[in-house]
Scaffold this motif. Structure first.
Motif, short mmCIF file in Angstrom:
data_model
loop_
_atom_site.label_atom_id
_atom_site.label_comp_id
_atom_site.label_asym_id
_atom_site.label_seq_id
_atom_site.Cartn_x
_atom_site.Cartn_y
_atom_site.Cartn_z
N ALA A 174 0.83 -1.20 0.00
CA ALA A 174 0.00 0.00 0.00
C ALA A 174 0.87 1.25 0.00
O ALA A 174 0.61 2.21 -0.73
CB ALA A 174 -0.93 0.00 1.22
N VAL A 220 -3.47 11.88 -15.48
CA VAL A 220 -4.71 11.08 -15.48
C VAL A 220 -4.44 9.70 -14.88
O VAL A 220 -5.20 9.22 -14.03
CB VAL A 220 -5.27 10.96 -16.92
CG1 VAL A 220 -6.49 10.09 -16.92
CG2 VAL A 220 -5.62 12.33 -17.46
N ALA A 221 -3.34 9.07 -15.28
CA ALA A 221 -3.03 7.73 -14.78
C ALA A 221 -2.82 7.75 -13.27
O ALA A 221 -3.32 6.88 -12.55
CB ALA A 221 -1.79 7.19 -15.49
N PHE A 259 -6.12 7.96 -11.45
CA PHE A 259 -6.92 6.74 -11.53
C PHE A 259 -6.30 5.62 -10.70
O PHE A 259 -7.03 4.79 -10.14
CB PHE A 259 -7.11 6.30 -12.98
CG PHE A 259 -8.34 6.89 -13.58
CD1 PHE A 259 -9.57 6.30 -13.36
CD2 PHE A 259 -8.29 8.04 -14.34
CE1 PHE A 259 -10.72 6.85 -13.89
CE2 PHE A 259 -9.43 8.59 -14.86
CZ PHE A 259 -10.64 8.00 -14.64
N ILE A 260 -4.97 5.59 -10.58
CA ILE A 260 -4.36 4.58 -9.71
C ILE A 260 -4.74 4.86 -8.25
O ILE A 260 -5.03 3.94 -7.48
CB ILE A 260 -2.83 4.57 -9.89
CG1 ILE A 260 -2.51 3.99 -11.28
CG2 ILE A 260 -2.15 3.73 -8.82
CD1 ILE A 260 -1.06 4.02 -11.64
N LEU A 301 -7.57 6.21 -7.30
CA LEU A 301 -8.96 5.73 -7.17
C LEU A 301 -8.98 4.22 -6.97
O LEU A 301 -9.73 3.70 -6.13
CB LEU A 301 -9.74 6.06 -8.44
CG LEU A 301 -10.34 7.45 -8.55
CD1 LEU A 301 -11.03 7.61 -9.88
CD2 LEU A 301 -11.33 7.65 -7.43
N ASP A 302 -8.15 3.53 -7.74
CA ASP A 302 -8.10 2.07 -7.65
C ASP A 302 -7.64 1.64 -6.26
O ASP A 302 -8.19 0.71 -5.65
CB ASP A 302 -7.17 1.54 -8.74
CG ASP A 302 -7.20 0.03 -8.83
OD1 ASP A 302 -8.32 -0.52 -8.77
OD2 ASP A 302 -6.14 -0.58 -8.92
N ARG A 324 -10.36 2.14 -3.74
CA ARG A 324 -11.37 1.08 -3.84
C ARG A 324 -10.92 -0.15 -3.08
O ARG A 324 -11.72 -0.84 -2.47
CB ARG A 324 -11.58 0.78 -5.33
CG ARG A 324 -12.40 -0.44 -5.60
CD ARG A 324 -12.76 -0.52 -7.04
NE ARG A 324 -11.62 -0.87 -7.88
CZ ARG A 324 -11.71 -1.09 -9.18
NH1 ARG A 324 -12.86 -0.93 -9.79
NH2 ARG A 324 -10.66 -1.43 -9.88
N LYS A 325 -9.63 -0.44 -3.14
CA LYS A 325 -9.10 -1.60 -2.43
C LYS A 325 -8.82 -1.29 -0.97
O LYS A 325 -8.25 -2.11 -0.26
CB LYS A 325 -7.79 -2.05 -3.07
CG LYS A 325 -7.93 -2.65 -4.43
CD LYS A 325 -6.57 -3.15 -4.86
CE LYS A 325 -6.37 -3.04 -6.33
NZ LYS A 325 -4.96 -2.96 -6.67
N ASN A 326 -9.17 -0.06 -0.56
CA ASN A 326 -8.96 0.34 0.82
C ASN A 326 -7.50 0.36 1.22
O ASN A 326 -7.16 0.12 2.37
CB ASN A 326 -9.72 -0.59 1.76
CG ASN A 326 -10.65 0.20 2.63
OD1 ASN A 326 -10.39 1.37 2.87
ND2 ASN A 326 -11.72 -0.41 3.05
N CYS A 327 -6.61 0.58 0.30
CA CYS A 327 -5.21 0.68 0.72
C CYS A 327 -4.56 1.94 0.17
O CYS A 327 -3.40 1.93 -0.24
CB CYS A 327 -4.42 -0.56 0.39
SG CYS A 327 -4.52 -1.09 -1.28
N LEU A 384 -3.11 5.63 0.89
CA LEU A 384 -2.59 6.42 2.01
C LEU A 384 -2.35 7.85 1.52
O LEU A 384 -1.32 8.13 0.90
CB LEU A 384 -1.28 5.83 2.50
CG LEU A 384 -1.37 4.38 2.95
CD1 LEU A 384 -0.01 3.74 2.98
CD2 LEU A 384 -2.03 4.32 4.29
#
Lengths: 155, 273
Positions: free
Chosen positions: A10, A68-69, A72-73, A75-76, A79-82, A84
């Motif tokens: 993370a 942009v990348a 979005f990373i 955001l990803d 979503r996985k809750n990791c 920081l």
């Protein structure tokens, strides 16, 4: 139960995403302010004007995709809750300062792709440019060390 | 030309409604997006717009942005291929899949082929006397617009990868293609701004070595002030308009990546708060 590898993963990915956004932001500032508004230099000034503009185009595409990348990373990761955020902020400073310093030392002085401004004495510009980069980099390193310590000691 | 666009929209609407009526699961958002794309295309090919584009380079550029860059984005989001496959009979659909799987289609729909057709076409149009020719001959004029639309559509379709086709290149290939596209598009706009391209009525200046000074000043001296400023305005519109379109494509690409990429293990509350 969360394992140490997950935490380090993370931290690593949050740092990567933050650094991407930091580098992208600094490249955008460089490209928009110094290349386009002030028109002090292009990314590559060693050849003709046309090649300089082409190099600017590549820098612009690079910075847009990184921004942009990076987001979005993030955001990803969220979503996985990791995700920081503190680590991301720290490494955004790190990335921005690192890019600035890399640009100032390697691109300007070692590879001599371009100078900051084409005046008789470029030294004050160089000092201001690299000091700004060093400051950001220093802040980034301090924050990064403090936040990683916080996270690992909390476990 | 406008009639064809209307027909296209109508056919899509009928097929879409039939699919919904048969109870297939297809979101209304696709219809909305396709409708918006058709609307943009209608504006881009309206007779008055055609006339403006014929007389004024700025009009041409607005048309270019609408037909080749903005309309394709929304048309692709309407998933016309999926709609067609769902509405034809199974035998025809099977044949369509055979064609889609063929090497020719795979080659044509590769992002780099599409990039070459799209950006390469633009370079040829604006840096050679083709633009002047397209103003004089109506056949070339229509061919240019058709190419704009088809190449733009193919480019967006192959990049964002919404519709499932066999063996679509992975995201890194597609990102490389969009990287090149952004850079080359921005470069073309700046060259057009400086060189006052597309050339209308005077010799092409890109060939041969020129010094920096004459490179900037000569075109300004040659062309009258009005046409010169119109061309520069058109180049600026192309620069910003094109960049925003590329940004939209990039964001859509990553949104699709975001929803496709299912996290294999949802790590629950690794970090509470």
């Amino acid at each position: 139960m969360e394992s140490a590898t997950n935490i380090s993963k993370a931290v690593r990915w949050s740092a990567r995403a933050g650094a991407m956004v930091g580098i992208g932001t600094m490249a955008a500032v460089d490209e928009i302010v110094f290349h386009q508004i002030l028109a002090w230099h292009h990314f590559y000034d060693g050849a003709t004007e046309a090649i300089g503009l082409l190099a600017d185009g590549f820098l612009h595409a690079f910075e847009l995709i990184l921004l942009v990348a990076g987001f979005f990373i993030m955001l990803d990761l969220r979503r996985k809750n990791c995700f920081l955020p503190k680590i991301a902020w720290a490494s955004a400073c790190l990335g921005a300062g690192g890019f600035q310093l890399f640009d100032g030392l390697i691109n300007h002085k070692v590879l001599r792709l371009h100078q900051i401004r084409y005046v008789s004495n470029v030294l004050p510009y160089d000092i201001a440019w690299n000091m700004a980069g060093l400051l950001l980099l220093g802040v980034g390193i301090l924050l990064y060390r403090r936040y990683t310590k916080e996270i690992y000691s909390a476990r | 030309m406008n009639g064809i666009v209307w027909l296209l929209g109508l056919v899509y609407l009928v097929l879409f409604l039939r699919i919904r009526y048969r109870g297939k699961n297809i979101s209304w958002w696709h219809l909305l997006s396709f409708g918006f794309g058709i609307a943009l295309l209608c504006v881009g090919t309206a007779p008055s717009m055609m006339q403006w584009g014929h007389q004024d380079i700025r009009g041409h550029m607005v048309q270019h942005l609408l037909i080749a860059m903005y309309a394709p984005i929304f048309l692709v989001l309407g998933m016309p291929l999926k709609v067609t496959l769902l509405s034809v009979s199974p035998a025809v659909a099977r044949w369509m899949m055979v064609i889609l799987k063929s090497g020719a289609v795979r080659f044509l729909s590769h992002p780099f082929t599409a990039l070459l057709l799209n950006i390469g076409g633009m370079y040829i149009l604006y840096c050679t006397p083709l633009y002047q020719l397209s103003l004089e001959r109506s056949l070339i004029h229509h061919a240019v617009h058709l190419h704009f639309f088809l190449a733009g559509y193919l480019f967006v379709w192959s990049l964002i990868g919404l519709e499932a086709i066999p063996r679509r290149p992975n995201i890194y290939v597609r990102l490389t293609a969009i990287f090149l596209s952004i850079a080359l598009h921005a470069y073309l706009c700046k060259i057009m701004y400086i060189q006052l391209l597309p050339a209308t009525g005077y010799a092409d200046r890109l060939s041969g070595a020129v010094t920096c000074k004459s490179w900037y000043m000569d075109p300004l001296m040659d062309a009258g002030y009005d046409t010169a400023s119109a061309k520069q305005e058109a180049a600026v519109m192309m620069y910003y308009g094109g960049d925003i379109a590329e940004l939209i494509i990039l964001v859509i690409l990553f949104i699709l990546w975001f929803y496709r990429k299912q996290p294999t293990v949802r790590r629950l509350t690794l970090f509470p708060n």
